[in-house]
Design a protein around this motif. Sequence first.
Motif, PDB file in Angstrom:
ATOM      1  N   LEU A  10       0.842  -1.204   0.000  1.00  0.00           N
ATOM      2  CA  LEU A  10       0.000   0.000   0.000  1.00  0.00           C
ATOM      3  C   LEU A  10       0.875   1.251   0.000  1.00  0.00           C
ATOM      4  O   LEU A  10       0.595   2.215  -0.728  1.00  0.00           O
ATOM      5  N   ALA A  13       2.383   1.631  -3.431  1.00  0.00           N
ATOM      6  CA  ALA A  13       1.334   2.081  -4.354  1.00  0.00           C
ATOM      7  C   ALA A  13       1.096   3.585  -4.216  1.00  0.00           C
ATOM      8  O   ALA A  13       0.987   4.309  -5.217  1.00  0.00           O
ATOM      9  N   ARG A  14       1.044   4.060  -2.975  1.00  0.00           N
ATOM     10  CA  ARG A  14       0.827   5.498  -2.743  1.00  0.00           C
ATOM     11  C   ARG A  14       1.997   6.317  -3.264  1.00  0.00           C
ATOM     12  O   ARG A  14       1.806   7.374  -3.865  1.00  0.00           O
ATOM     13  N   GLY A  20      -4.898   3.237  -2.609  1.00  0.00           N
ATOM     14  CA  GLY A  20      -4.970   1.788  -2.452  1.00  0.00           C
ATOM     15  C   GLY A  20      -6.041   1.331  -1.483  1.00  0.00           C
ATOM     16  O   GLY A  20      -6.358   2.024  -0.519  1.00  0.00           O
TER      17      GLY A  20
END
Length: 204
Positions: A10, A13-14, A20
């Motif tokens: 996560l 992804a950020r 996310g």
Amino acid sequence: DDAKFAATLLDVARESGFKGVVALDGNTALALVKELSPDAITLDLNLPDMDGWAVLDLLKHDPETRHIPVNVISVDDKMHKCLHMGALGTVQKPVVKEALQEALAKTRRMIEHEIRTLLVVDGNDAERTSITEALRGEDVQITGARAGKQALEALRKNQFDCMVLGPTLRDMTAIDLIKKIVQSETASELPIVMYETDVLTGSE
């Protein structure tokens, strides 16, 4: 299903510009996909409630979700099969952060470029023209090739989203061309659509 790894993913992804949402099992994931229509999915194959292979299969056979790029991240050593099932890419666990960033960067490039590039390969000029006309659109850029060598040269020079391949080429069989593409580092993950495959044997 690994909450600690999910939190790490996560964060990556950020950092890569995505928002996310984490699902810790397959059924939750499938429900969230329907609810949120995400731009992309990362999928582990070892889930507590259902097989990750089944999740991928369901996603890729549903017209509402099959266009969503899926990156499979797992310890499974047979992950190359995921590419045949429609996954965009695979990352092997244990995984380094750079591999995750690279997978998400590839996903972002796919999502953001608006013009789709298509290579149509067929030795029959009339057939190739017919397919090109059928698939032509404002958001599709089509390149044609009548021979395998011509197709390989085009793949070496340009990035294509997909290749449509007919049964007859001027200089090699369709199967020989696919073998050469699979051996090529630049185009080994290229999705290929074959048509008129009744000329092929089962093993081919």
